[in-house]
Design a protein around this motif. Structure first.
Motif, PDB file in Angstrom:
ATOM      1  N   TYR A  75       0.714  -0.611  -0.018  1.00 37.27           N
ATOM      2  CA  TYR A  75      -0.125   0.384  -0.002  1.00 37.27           C
ATOM      3  C   TYR A  75       1.020   1.666   0.200  1.00 37.27           C
ATOM      4  O   TYR A  75       1.829   1.447   1.023  1.00 37.27           O
ATOM      5  CB  TYR A  75      -1.084  -0.260   1.520  1.00 37.27           C
ATOM      6  N   TYR A  99       4.770   7.990  -6.726  1.00 34.02           N
ATOM      7  CA  TYR A  99       3.284   8.028  -7.617  1.00 34.02           C
ATOM      8  C   TYR A  99       4.393   8.072  -9.162  1.00 34.02           C
ATOM      9  O   TYR A  99       3.935   8.048 -10.460  1.00 34.02           O
ATOM     10  CB  TYR A  99       3.752   9.623  -7.936  1.00 34.02           C
ATOM     11  N   THR A 125       0.284   6.407  -9.370  1.00 31.79           N
ATOM     12  CA  THR A 125      -1.029   7.320  -8.403  1.00 31.79           C
ATOM     13  C   THR A 125      -1.763   5.973  -7.574  1.00 31.79           C
ATOM     14  O   THR A 125      -1.988   6.742  -6.544  1.00 31.79           O
ATOM     15  CB  THR A 125      -1.370   7.747  -9.195  1.00 31.79           C
ATOM     16  N   ILE A 135       1.859  14.812 -13.961  1.00 31.62           N
ATOM     17  CA  ILE A 135       0.601  15.296 -12.328  1.00 31.62           C
ATOM     18  C   ILE A 135       1.982  15.650 -11.806  1.00 31.62           C
ATOM     19  O   ILE A 135       0.306  16.428 -10.923  1.00 31.62           O
ATOM     20  CB  ILE A 135       1.094  13.071 -11.319  1.00 31.62           C
ATOM     21  N   TRP A 154       5.423  18.914  -3.905  1.00 30.16           N
ATOM     22  CA  TRP A 154       3.604  18.962  -3.718  1.00 30.16           C
ATOM     23  C   TRP A 154       3.959  20.433  -3.235  1.00 30.16           C
ATOM     24  O   TRP A 154       2.245  21.410  -3.397  1.00 30.16           O
ATOM     25  CB  TRP A 154       3.141  18.323  -2.182  1.00 30.16           C
ATOM     26  N   TYR A 194      -0.260  22.085   0.183  1.00 27.25           N
ATOM     27  CA  TYR A 194       1.606  21.145   1.127  1.00 27.25           C
ATOM     28  C   TYR A 194       2.267  22.485   1.029  1.00 27.25           C
ATOM     29  O   TYR A 194       3.045  23.361   0.258  1.00 27.25           O
ATOM     30  CB  TYR A 194       1.716  19.980   0.290  1.00 27.25           C
ATOM     31  N   PRO A 203      -6.682  21.448   3.774  1.00 30.83           N
ATOM     32  CA  PRO A 203      -7.847  22.244   3.266  1.00 30.83           C
ATOM     33  C   PRO A 203      -9.044  21.399   3.268  1.00 30.83           C
ATOM     34  O   PRO A 203     -10.055  21.763   3.109  1.00 30.83           O
ATOM     35  CB  PRO A 203      -7.504  23.365   1.852  1.00 30.83           C
ATOM     36  N   ARG A 204      -8.701  19.611   2.293  1.00 26.58           N
ATOM     37  CA  ARG A 204      -9.856  19.307   1.823  1.00 26.58           C
ATOM     38  C   ARG A 204     -10.621  18.150   3.035  1.00 26.58           C
ATOM     39  O   ARG A 204     -11.147  17.371   2.974  1.00 26.58           O
ATOM     40  CB  ARG A 204      -9.450  18.134   0.807  1.00 26.58           C
ATOM     41  N   LEU A 208      -2.741   1.160   9.771  1.00 28.20           N
ATOM     42  CA  LEU A 208      -3.086   0.313   8.780  1.00 28.20           C
ATOM     43  C   LEU A 208      -3.583  -0.566   9.040  1.00 28.20           C
ATOM     44  O   LEU A 208      -2.849  -1.454   9.837  1.00 28.20           O
ATOM     45  CB  LEU A 208      -1.591   0.463   7.769  1.00 28.20           C
ATOM     46  N   GLY A 209      -4.618  -1.530   8.179  1.00 31.10           N
ATOM     47  CA  GLY A 209      -5.009  -3.001   8.962  1.00 31.10           C
ATOM     48  C   GLY A 209      -6.207  -2.680  10.073  1.00 31.10           C
ATOM     49  O   GLY A 209      -6.766  -3.112  10.293  1.00 31.10           O
ATOM     50  N   ASN A 260      -6.007  -0.785   3.543  1.00 32.33           N
ATOM     51  CA  ASN A 260      -6.836   0.223   4.396  1.00 32.33           C
ATOM     52  C   ASN A 260      -8.257   0.008   4.019  1.00 32.33           C
ATOM     53  O   ASN A 260      -8.582  -0.042   3.286  1.00 32.33           O
ATOM     54  CB  ASN A 260      -6.846   1.749   3.469  1.00 32.33           C
ATOM     55  N   GLU A 272     -10.944   2.624   3.081  1.00 31.13           N
ATOM     56  CA  GLU A 272     -10.537   3.295   2.254  1.00 31.13           C
ATOM     57  C   GLU A 272     -11.396   2.652   0.664  1.00 31.13           C
ATOM     58  O   GLU A 272     -12.007   2.980  -0.065  1.00 31.13           O
ATOM     59  CB  GLU A 272      -9.326   3.308   1.624  1.00 31.13           C
ATOM     60  N   ARG A 298     -15.945  20.708   5.059  1.00 30.87           N
ATOM     61  CA  ARG A 298     -15.466  20.039   3.511  1.00 30.87           C
ATOM     62  C   ARG A 298     -15.890  19.974   2.511  1.00 30.87           C
ATOM     63  O   ARG A 298     -17.138  20.308   2.345  1.00 30.87           O
ATOM     64  CB  ARG A 298     -14.666  18.880   3.528  1.00 30.87           C
ATOM     65  N   PHE A 355     -15.928  19.842  -0.486  1.00 30.23           N
ATOM     66  CA  PHE A 355     -16.364  18.394  -1.468  1.00 30.23           C
ATOM     67  C   PHE A 355     -17.633  17.020  -0.805  1.00 30.23           C
ATOM     68  O   PHE A 355     -17.975  15.979  -0.930  1.00 30.23           O
ATOM     69  CB  PHE A 355     -14.576  17.225  -1.603  1.00 30.23           C
ATOM     70  N   LEU A 366     -12.700  16.435  -6.823  1.00 34.36           N
ATOM     71  CA  LEU A 366     -12.169  17.165  -5.115  1.00 34.36           C
ATOM     72  C   LEU A 366     -11.862  16.516  -3.980  1.00 34.36           C
ATOM     73  O   LEU A 366     -11.213  17.671  -3.411  1.00 34.36           O
ATOM     74  CB  LEU A 366     -13.650  18.169  -4.503  1.00 34.36           C
ATOM     75  N   LEU A 367     -11.487  15.234  -3.994  1.00 36.09           N
ATOM     76  CA  LEU A 367     -11.354  14.491  -2.919  1.00 36.09           C
ATOM     77  C   LEU A 367      -9.974  13.856  -3.432  1.00 36.09           C
ATOM     78  O   LEU A 367      -9.052  14.288  -2.215  1.00 36.09           O
ATOM     79  CB  LEU A 367     -12.297  13.039  -2.464  1.00 36.09           C
ATOM     80  N   VAL A 368      -9.139  13.993  -4.721  1.00 34.11           N
ATOM     81  CA  VAL A 368      -8.283  13.203  -5.621  1.00 34.11           C
ATOM     82  C   VAL A 368      -7.143  14.188  -5.175  1.00 34.11           C
ATOM     83  O   VAL A 368      -7.202  15.273  -5.169  1.00 34.11           O
ATOM     84  CB  VAL A 368      -8.251  13.053  -6.776  1.00 34.11           C
ATOM     85  N   LYS A 369      -6.207  13.378  -4.857  1.00 28.34           N
ATOM     86  CA  LYS A 369      -4.228  14.975  -4.705  1.00 28.34           C
ATOM     87  C   LYS A 369      -3.559  15.275  -5.695  1.00 28.34           C
ATOM     88  O   LYS A 369      -3.599  16.442  -6.115  1.00 28.34           O
ATOM     89  CB  LYS A 369      -3.482  13.544  -3.737  1.00 28.34           C
ATOM     90  N   ALA A 370      -3.702  14.271  -7.189  1.00 30.03           N
ATOM     91  CA  ALA A 370      -3.661  14.845  -8.146  1.00 30.03           C
ATOM     92  C   ALA A 370      -3.428  14.185  -9.006  1.00 30.03           C
ATOM     93  O   ALA A 370      -3.502  15.235 -10.106  1.00 30.03           O
ATOM     94  CB  ALA A 370      -1.688  14.886  -7.866  1.00 30.03           C
ATOM     95  N   ASP A 371      -4.169  13.774  -9.162  1.00 33.71           N
ATOM     96  CA  ASP A 371      -4.525  12.468 -10.625  1.00 33.71           C
ATOM     97  C   ASP A 371      -5.902  12.915 -10.891  1.00 33.71           C
ATOM     98  O   ASP A 371      -6.915  12.295 -10.428  1.00 33.71           O
ATOM     99  CB  ASP A 371      -3.917  10.650 -10.359  1.00 33.71           C
TER     100      ASP A 371
END
Lengths: 263, 195
Positions: free
Chosen positions: A26, A30, A34, A133, A201, A209, A222-223, A232-233, B33, B36, B112, B114, B164-169
């Motif tokens: 995981y 990039y 991605t 990207i 970034w 960032y 911000p989001r 994780l897990g 995750n 997710e 937020r 989104f 609106l939630l994706v980081k860059a792609d």
């Protein structure tokens, strides 16, 4: 060559280690794609033969190190918390050596205020670098005192083995009190500078960032909120700690700074 | 074959992704995750079902196929599936991200955009799900169709929520937005009958 290391007893917190399967499968890397499953899937596209790390800029003895030179430093195992800006976290046994030992070799001058880290650029082989990207190569940066901090680790392995390609082989940075993206992977150049570097970034999304990117539950992305994280897990979240739990060691570096402004 | 059996079979097919997800959940196969994975998969399927719902009219115009399950029922099952997957998506978010804390969820919505947009899309789906029966269609008469045109806005908001939630792609949300745009344009123009 054999991969030798010994545990450093100072950094053995009583924390449950993340299942190595998670840390190995995981990944945000990039350069290899991605999706979190891209890095392990395309791991063989990262060619690490004859790897060298060039250290240059504001120093008396700029030089190029082979992997053998880098593995000649005493390799120690340290268990660190790792917190991604996306809101997940892990506890990983990294293997490496303090960056300060490496920087001492090149004798930084008084003009060296910052350190810039530049990762591999290989548009031909790395599937993620076919798309802009981010502005490749990946760049990150630290202030000199952050780079010289004993927690800051040049990392060559994890879970008792040399770094897997998807984790940033053959050598990467680990800065445990900052969000994961600060810990640049597959580093080829380290440049000492007098100006604050602009990270990939920061260039991609300056309002999201910042240069410091210290783990801070009170400063939201911000989001999304950064108050909690999901190990994780696990299904449920836990509280995120200021400086990712390393406040005793690093808070003094930021004395008098507004952490909301210097995000 | 009786209509209700056909209806049941199509519904079962639409429930398949949720079934597979439940299987992965029970066999601990959701990866590093798991929450997710649950959120992304249910979110993806909400968008797929919305886009499928919007494809019915263009397909009818272009190919006028003989529907195995009558067209209006096929569309209804697809639309209701989108609603069910969106509800699952919200429930997973509320339980695992917000720890079943309404205050926390409200703060999250307020802070937020989104989340707010996703929530708005889901709430707009509620009246459509409620009035999806033939009884309501009869009662609302011509207003029914006007009301159900909300699905255009809902799909747009759903894809925006994702973008609106994706980081860059932005590749996937842009792909969905493009498909949505094509499906909308196909409504604006007279399409040739290919069959």
């Amino acid at each position: 060559a054999d991969f030798n290391f010994s545990p450093n007893s100072t950094y053995r917190p009583n924390l449950k280690l993340t299942d190595s399967e998670h840390a190995l499968n995981y990944n945000n890397f990039y350069e290899l794609g991605t999706d979190k499953s891209d890095p392990p899937r395309y791991a063989d596209r990262l060619i690490t033969d004859n790897w060298q790390v060039r250290i240059e800029g504001e120093c008396a003895k700029p030089q190029t190190f082979d992997m053998d030179d880098l593995l000649a430093f005493d390799q120690e195992e340290r268990i660190y918390r790792f917190r991604c800006v996306e809101g997940w976290s892990m506890v990983v046994p990294w293997i490496g050596f303090p960056l300060s030992k490496l920087l001492d070799k090149v004798e930084p001058t008084s003009k060296a205020k910052y350190v810039e880290f530049i990762s591999i650029l290989d548009r031909e082989n790395l599937p993620g670098q076919r798309f802009d990207i981010l502005n490749w190569p990946y760049r990150e940066g630290l202030r000199m005192d952050e780079a010289m901090h004993p927690l800051t680790l040049m990392t060559t392995g994890l879970y008792g083995k040399p770094l897997q390609n998807q984790n940033g082989a053959p050598i990467r940075l680990i800065v445990p009190w900052k969000y994961g993206f600060k810990s640049a992977k597959s580093i080829v150049t380290i440049r000492l500078t007098d100006k604050q570097p602009v990270s990939s970034w920061m260039a991609a999304a300056p309002s999201e960032y910042g240069f410091y990117s210290n783990v801070n539950p009170d400063v939201s992305h911000p989001r999304w909120s950064q108050a909690k994280e999901r190990p994780l897990g696990s299904f449920f979240k836990q509280k995120t700690l200021l400086f990712n739990g390393y406040a005793d060691e690093v808070a003094s570096l930021y004395k008098g700074m507004d952490l909301k402004k210097n995000y | 074959m009786p209509l209700f059996i056909k209806l049941f079979i199509v519904s079962l097919i639409c429930a398949l992704p949720a079934g597979l997800l439940t299987f992965d959940l029970l066999t601990d196969n959701l990866g590093a995750n798991p929450v997710e994975t649950l959120e992304h998969t249910t979110g993806d399927w909400t968008i797929y079902f919305l886009l499928l719902t919007l494809s019915i009219t263009p397909i009818q115009k272009l190919f006028s196929p003989k529907w195995w399950l009558p067209m209006h029922l096929t569309r209804r099952v697809l639309g209701l599936s989108a609603f069910v997957y969106a509800l699952l998506h919200l429930a997973i978010y509320f339980v695992f991200d917000m720890s079943v804390d309404l205050n926390e969820a409200l703060t999250d919505i307020a802070e937020r955009p989104f989340i707010l947009i996703g929530m708005l899309a889901l709430f707009l789906l509620i009246p459509l799900a409620i009035t999806s029966t033939q009884g309501w269609q009869r009662r609302l008469k011509r207003h029914w169709q006007t009301l159900h045109k909300l699905v255009y806005l809902i799909t747009f908001l759903g894809i925006l929520h994702y973008a609106l939630l994706v980081k860059a792609d932005l590749f996937m949300p842009l792909l969905y937005m493009t498909l949505f745009g094509i499906l909308m344009l196909m409504r604006q123009f007279k399409l040739p009958r290919l069959r």
